[in-house]
Design an enzyme around this catalytic site. Sequence first.
Site, PDB file in Angstrom:
ATOM      1  N   GLU A  18      32.047  39.328 -12.227  1.00 14.37           N
ATOM      2  CA  GLU A  18      31.188  39.901 -11.187  1.00 14.37           C
ATOM      3  C   GLU A  18      31.897  41.058 -10.483  1.00 14.37           C
ATOM      4  O   GLU A  18      31.292  42.102 -10.197  1.00 14.37           O
ATOM      5  CB  GLU A  18      30.822  38.810 -10.187  1.00 14.37           C
ATOM      6  CG  GLU A  18      30.003  39.267  -9.003  1.00 14.37           C
ATOM      7  CD  GLU A  18      29.973  38.219  -7.908  1.00 14.37           C
ATOM      8  OE1 GLU A  18      29.792  38.600  -6.737  1.00 14.37           O
ATOM      9  OE2 GLU A  18      30.141  37.017  -8.207  1.00 14.37           O
ATOM     10  N   ASP A  52      30.408  44.863 -10.534  1.00 12.88           N
ATOM     11  CA  ASP A  52      30.079  45.574  -9.298  1.00 12.88           C
ATOM     12  C   ASP A  52      30.609  47.006  -9.352  1.00 12.88           C
ATOM     13  O   ASP A  52      29.916  47.955  -8.958  1.00 12.88           O
ATOM     14  CB  ASP A  52      30.678  44.817  -8.112  1.00 12.88           C
ATOM     15  CG  ASP A  52      30.482  45.563  -6.798  1.00 12.88           C
ATOM     16  OD1 ASP A  52      29.336  45.675  -6.347  1.00 12.88           O
ATOM     17  OD2 ASP A  52      31.488  46.033  -6.229  1.00 12.88           O
ATOM     18  N   ASP A  89      24.543  38.160  -8.325  1.00 13.65           N
ATOM     19  CA  ASP A  89      25.926  37.982  -8.767  1.00 13.65           C
ATOM     20  C   ASP A  89      26.022  37.839 -10.283  1.00 13.65           C
ATOM     21  O   ASP A  89      26.938  38.379 -10.913  1.00 13.65           O
ATOM     22  CB  ASP A  89      26.541  36.743  -8.101  1.00 13.65           C
ATOM     23  CG  ASP A  89      26.741  36.919  -6.601  1.00 13.65           C
ATOM     24  OD1 ASP A  89      26.641  38.060  -6.115  1.00 13.65           O
ATOM     25  OD2 ASP A  89      26.989  35.906  -5.916  1.00 13.65           O
ATOM     26  N   GLU A 145      25.656  41.182 -12.070  1.00 14.33           N
ATOM     27  CA  GLU A 145      26.920  41.921 -12.052  1.00 14.33           C
ATOM     28  C   GLU A 145      27.910  41.338 -13.045  1.00 14.33           C
ATOM     29  O   GLU A 145      28.639  42.083 -13.717  1.00 14.33           O
ATOM     30  CB  GLU A 145      27.507  41.907 -10.647  1.00 14.33           C
ATOM     31  CG  GLU A 145      26.727  42.761  -9.660  1.00 14.33           C
ATOM     32  CD  GLU A 145      27.345  42.796  -8.280  1.00 14.33           C
ATOM     33  OE1 GLU A 145      27.147  43.797  -7.571  1.00 14.33           O
ATOM     34  OE2 GLU A 145      28.042  41.819  -7.898  1.00 14.33           O
TER      35      GLU A 145
END
Length: 247
Positions: free
Chosen positions: A62, A66, A135, A138
């Site tokens: 994650e 991001d 989440d 990502e």
Amino acid sequence: MTRRKSRLTGEEALNEAFDSVDHVPLLESLGVELDRDLLILALTHRSFANENGTLPNNERLEFLGDAVLGLSVANKLYELHPSRPESDISKMRASIVSRYGLADVAREIDLGKFILLGKGELLTEGRGKDSILADTTEALLGAVFRQHGFETARGVVLRLFADKLAHATARGIHQDWKTTLQEELAHRKRPMAEYVASSEGPDHDQVFTALATVEGEEMGRGVGPNKKLAEQEAAHQAYRKLREKRA
């Protein structure tokens, strides 16, 4: 005498849960192939990992996803809006990569049914929570980056977020879903939504759950680190439900 089947834990539980779902549609939505182990990791929420012997979870992926998402979206907005000031494109980027923006994309590819969740999250409809959907999206982008590199990962981002990039505005980081919901209810000549919030956990790490009801019917449920964000998520879910009813 019939012997009771023992509960699977650890890697066995992980593989059984993963194999119970056909992941071909998800990979087709991403447009890339992913190694089995990497895909499993990207889909493993910490609740499942903690309930099954402290398995690895998707939070490290994650973190990578991001970064890939942020740079890919920022660069595309820079290209699309050559005359807009930094303050505008910054707000556009923040809106697209927000929890709500990511959750919308996750729902478009039906990501919820693929996420490996613990029993507690399943009981509280974790597959539909904005935070978990965002989440995991990502984490998947992080997995694509790890296996295929930045250019391929960027291509996945631009494909999944194409509509949001094309219609990005500088309205702000977060849409006020409570106001949006109220406007929709007023348009339908229905009464205002009511919110009930509760919290659990120690004072320094509380988790709030909010319910949005309309005429006694539960329309949305939101979870967040404070009452305001939980109510916003509940309003967002309620708005989506109203729109689905109209469709």
